[in-house]
Design a protein around this motif. Structure first.
Motif, PDB file in Angstrom:
ATOM      1  N   ASP A 192       0.159   5.133  18.857  1.00 28.48           N
ATOM      2  CA  ASP A 192      -0.769   5.715  17.897  1.00 28.48           C
ATOM      3  C   ASP A 192       0.000   6.046  16.621  1.00 28.48           C
ATOM      4  O   ASP A 192       0.195   7.207  16.261  1.00 28.48           O
ATOM      5  CB  ASP A 192      -1.413   6.965  18.496  1.00 28.48           C
ATOM      6  N   CYS A 193       0.464   5.006  15.944  1.00 31.60           N
ATOM      7  CA  CYS A 193       1.274   5.142  14.735  1.00 31.60           C
ATOM      8  C   CYS A 193       0.801   4.139  13.696  1.00 31.60           C
ATOM      9  O   CYS A 193      -0.078   3.320  13.966  1.00 31.60           O
ATOM     10  CB  CYS A 193       2.754   4.892  15.046  1.00 31.60           C
ATOM     11  N   GLN A 194       1.384   4.193  12.531  1.00 31.50           N
ATOM     12  CA  GLN A 194       1.114   3.210  11.493  1.00 31.50           C
ATOM     13  C   GLN A 194       2.426   2.679  10.934  1.00 31.50           C
ATOM     14  O   GLN A 194       3.471   3.308  11.077  1.00 31.50           O
ATOM     15  CB  GLN A 194       0.259   3.800  10.373  1.00 31.50           C
ATOM     16  N   ARG A 195       2.371   1.522  10.331  1.00 32.36           N
ATOM     17  CA  ARG A 195       3.576   0.886   9.830  1.00 32.36           C
ATOM     18  C   ARG A 195       4.099   1.615   8.600  1.00 32.36           C
ATOM     19  O   ARG A 195       3.325   2.148   7.790  1.00 32.36           O
ATOM     20  CB  ARG A 195       3.312  -0.585   9.513  1.00 32.36           C
ATOM     21  N   ALA A 196       5.429   1.652   8.459  1.00 33.93           N
ATOM     22  CA  ALA A 196       6.041   2.245   7.272  1.00 33.93           C
ATOM     23  C   ALA A 196       6.088   1.249   6.125  1.00 33.93           C
ATOM     24  O   ALA A 196       6.120   1.643   4.959  1.00 33.93           O
ATOM     25  CB  ALA A 196       7.446   2.746   7.597  1.00 33.93           C
ATOM     26  N   LEU A 197       6.101  -0.044   6.462  1.00 35.74           N
ATOM     27  CA  LEU A 197       6.077  -1.099   5.443  1.00 35.74           C
ATOM     28  C   LEU A 197       4.626  -1.411   5.077  1.00 35.74           C
ATOM     29  O   LEU A 197       3.868  -1.890   5.921  1.00 35.74           O
ATOM     30  CB  LEU A 197       6.728  -2.377   5.984  1.00 35.74           C
ATOM     31  N   PRO A 198       4.202  -1.134   3.862  1.00 30.45           N
ATOM     32  CA  PRO A 198       2.802  -1.413   3.492  1.00 30.45           C
ATOM     33  C   PRO A 198       2.449  -2.885   3.679  1.00 30.45           C
ATOM     34  O   PRO A 198       3.264  -3.774   3.427  1.00 30.45           O
ATOM     35  CB  PRO A 198       2.754  -1.023   2.006  1.00 30.45           C
ATOM     36  N   GLU A 199       1.219  -3.136   4.102  1.00 28.83           N
ATOM     37  CA  GLU A 199       0.778  -4.505   4.328  1.00 28.83           C
ATOM     38  C   GLU A 199       0.786  -5.329   3.050  1.00 28.83           C
ATOM     39  O   GLU A 199       0.930  -6.548   3.086  1.00 28.83           O
ATOM     40  CB  GLU A 199      -0.620  -4.506   4.942  1.00 28.83           C
ATOM     41  N   ARG A 200       0.623  -4.654   1.908  1.00 30.42           N
ATOM     42  CA  ARG A 200       0.555  -5.410   0.651  1.00 30.42           C
ATOM     43  C   ARG A 200       1.897  -6.036   0.259  1.00 30.42           C
ATOM     44  O   ARG A 200       1.932  -6.890  -0.635  1.00 30.42           O
ATOM     45  CB  ARG A 200       0.035  -4.517  -0.478  1.00 30.42           C
ATOM     46  N   ILE A 201       2.988  -5.596   0.880  1.00 33.41           N
ATOM     47  CA  ILE A 201       4.269  -6.261   0.635  1.00 33.41           C
ATOM     48  C   ILE A 201       4.249  -7.577   1.405  1.00 33.41           C
ATOM     49  O   ILE A 201       4.330  -7.606   2.621  1.00 33.41           O
ATOM     50  CB  ILE A 201       5.453  -5.379   1.084  1.00 33.41           C
ATOM     51  N   GLU A 202       4.121  -8.666   0.689  1.00 24.89           N
ATOM     52  CA  GLU A 202       3.893  -9.958   1.316  1.00 24.89           C
ATOM     53  C   GLU A 202       5.180 -10.679   1.695  1.00 24.89           C
ATOM     54  O   GLU A 202       5.179 -11.523   2.581  1.00 24.89           O
ATOM     55  CB  GLU A 202       3.060 -10.849   0.380  1.00 24.89           C
ATOM     56  N   LYS A 203       6.256 -10.381   1.000  1.00 24.32           N
ATOM     57  CA  LYS A 203       7.483 -11.130   1.246  1.00 24.32           C
ATOM     58  C   LYS A 203       8.703 -10.244   1.076  1.00 24.32           C
ATOM     59  O   LYS A 203       8.795  -9.457   0.138  1.00 24.32           O
ATOM     60  CB  LYS A 203       7.579 -12.335   0.298  1.00 24.32           C
ATOM     61  N   ILE A 204       9.624 -10.362   2.017  1.00 28.00           N
ATOM     62  CA  ILE A 204      10.932  -9.717   1.905  1.00 28.00           C
ATOM     63  C   ILE A 204      11.987 -10.765   2.219  1.00 28.00           C
ATOM     64  O   ILE A 204      11.922 -11.437   3.242  1.00 28.00           O
ATOM     65  CB  ILE A 204      11.075  -8.531   2.879  1.00 28.00           C
ATOM     66  N   THR A 205      12.928 -10.916   1.318  1.00 26.40           N
ATOM     67  CA  THR A 205      14.072 -11.784   1.570  1.00 26.40           C
ATOM     68  C   THR A 205      15.318 -10.921   1.625  1.00 26.40           C
ATOM     69  O   THR A 205      15.265  -9.723   1.307  1.00 26.40           O
ATOM     70  CB  THR A 205      14.210 -12.857   0.486  1.00 26.40           C
ATOM     71  N   TYR A 206      16.423 -11.503   2.024  1.00 27.55           N
ATOM     72  CA  TYR A 206      17.627 -10.684   2.149  1.00 27.55           C
ATOM     73  C   TYR A 206      18.879 -11.541   2.047  1.00 27.55           C
ATOM     74  O   TYR A 206      18.847 -12.761   2.167  1.00 27.55           O
ATOM     75  CB  TYR A 206      17.621  -9.928   3.481  1.00 27.55           C
ATOM     76  N   ARG A 207      19.991 -10.859   1.821  1.00 29.87           N
ATOM     77  CA  ARG A 207      21.307 -11.467   1.940  1.00 29.87           C
ATOM     78  C   ARG A 207      22.259 -10.415   2.482  1.00 29.87           C
ATOM     79  O   ARG A 207      22.019  -9.201   2.339  1.00 29.87           O
ATOM     80  CB  ARG A 207      21.812 -12.013   0.592  1.00 29.87           C
TER      81      ARG A 207
END
Length: 312
Positions: A79-94
């Motif tokens: 019974d929780c919700q995500r910390a990353l908003p759904e509107r963030i469509e893309k995350i890349t990284y290095r």
């Protein structure tokens, strides 16, 4: 640079699910492999909640993708919700050395300040659990994220986020001056450190907790064993009384006897509220530290033990 899109997680068919009435801090899926804590928000969206997740994945790139995926998909039985908003469509990284650089799209900037602090904390506390990843640096649309004052947030570590982040409206960045041991273990060296402080946590407690966490700079060495528990902190008439458990007495760190004492005393004395320090062990001042230093003493700051220090 590795790129990926957040995708919907599927539930393992062989897992046994147990009903939960709320967010309990543990997933209900029994798995083998290494354990990680995935951070979500409680139903009110004002507090981080950790949930255990196990995986056999050991490849660094795959593990980053997997944990990010878990953060973006809250298990149905929590019974929780995500910390990353759904509107963030893309995350890349290095990855460079021990630093993970995350690049979110421009939608990251649409979060309000409270949401962003919680998202930042969730990302940091989740991803720095990965072996060899000690720091996180977050970018929005190729630009480093900034705080409410417009200053770059910079490198983030899990120790920047103390407690469980409640009352986020009073959550702020604070600079501390801490003293750790030099390589020889016979003097103290200064280390400036910025942490995220909840106003419900006193600066005196925060300083001792950060000393227990240990140093972050090369050439600086621990003064207090990492298994020491801080039982209580209080301040009365500029005397800070700290109550530690017996693990403090059992230290095997290769430092002079006075170094752990004055690491605490001199760090606390950086505060305008503290001029003297009492150290208790399980509430008692009867102990003698390393058979040399009576803890019945009320300690005052001593610059002689600080590299480059000088008495007033």
């Amino acid at each position: 640079m590795k790129k990926f899109r957040m995708f919907r997680v599927f539930f393992l068919l062989f897992a046994v699910l147990f009903a939960l009435s709320g967010c309990t801090g543990k997933t209900t899926v029994e798995q083998s492999g290494n354990a990680y804590t995935i951070y979500y928000l409680n139903t009110s969206g004002i507090q981080l909640v950790g949930s255990e997740y196990r995986t056999e994945t050991t490849d660094l790139d795959a593990l980053v993708r997997e944990l990010l995926d878990k953060m973006g998909n809250v298990p149905a039985d929590l019974d929780c919700q995500r910390a990353l908003p759904e509107r963030i469509e893309k995350i890349t990284y290095r990855i460079e050395g021990n630093v993970l650089y995350l690049y979110a799209d421009a939608n990251y900037a649409l979060m309000n300040s409270v949401q962003e602090i919680l998202c930042r904390a969730a990302l940091t506390k989740t991803l720095t659990q990965i072996p060899d990843i000690e720091y996180l640096s977050i970018y929005c649309a190729e630009q480093p994220i900034t705080d409410a004052a417009g200053n770059p947030v910079g490198m983030l570590s899990a120790s920047d986020f103390v407690d469980s982040i409640r009352d986020v409206n009073s959550f702020e960045r604070t600079e501390l001056t801490l003293y750790f041991a030099n390589e020889a273990g016979d003097q103290l060296v200064e280390e400036k450190r910025e942490v995220m402080q909840n106003s419900n946590t006193s600066l005196e407690r925060l300083i001792v907790e950060q000393l227990i966490e240990g140093p972050q700079e090369l050439g600086h060495y621990a003064t207090i064993p990492s298994d020491v528990k801080l039982l209580n902190v209080s301040v009365n008439d500029s005397v800070c009384s700290i109550n530690l458990d017996a693990a403090f007495l059992n230290s095997t760190l290769d430092v002079a006897a006075y170094i752990p004492i004055y690491s605490i005393v001199d760090s606390l004395a950086e505060l305008s509220t503290v001029s003297r320090v009492q150290i208790r062990i399980n509430g008692s001042q009867d102990d003698v530290f390393r058979d040399q230093i009576p803890l019945s003493t009320v300690f005052e700051r001593n610059y002689d033990y600080i590299v480059g220090g000088k008495n007033d």
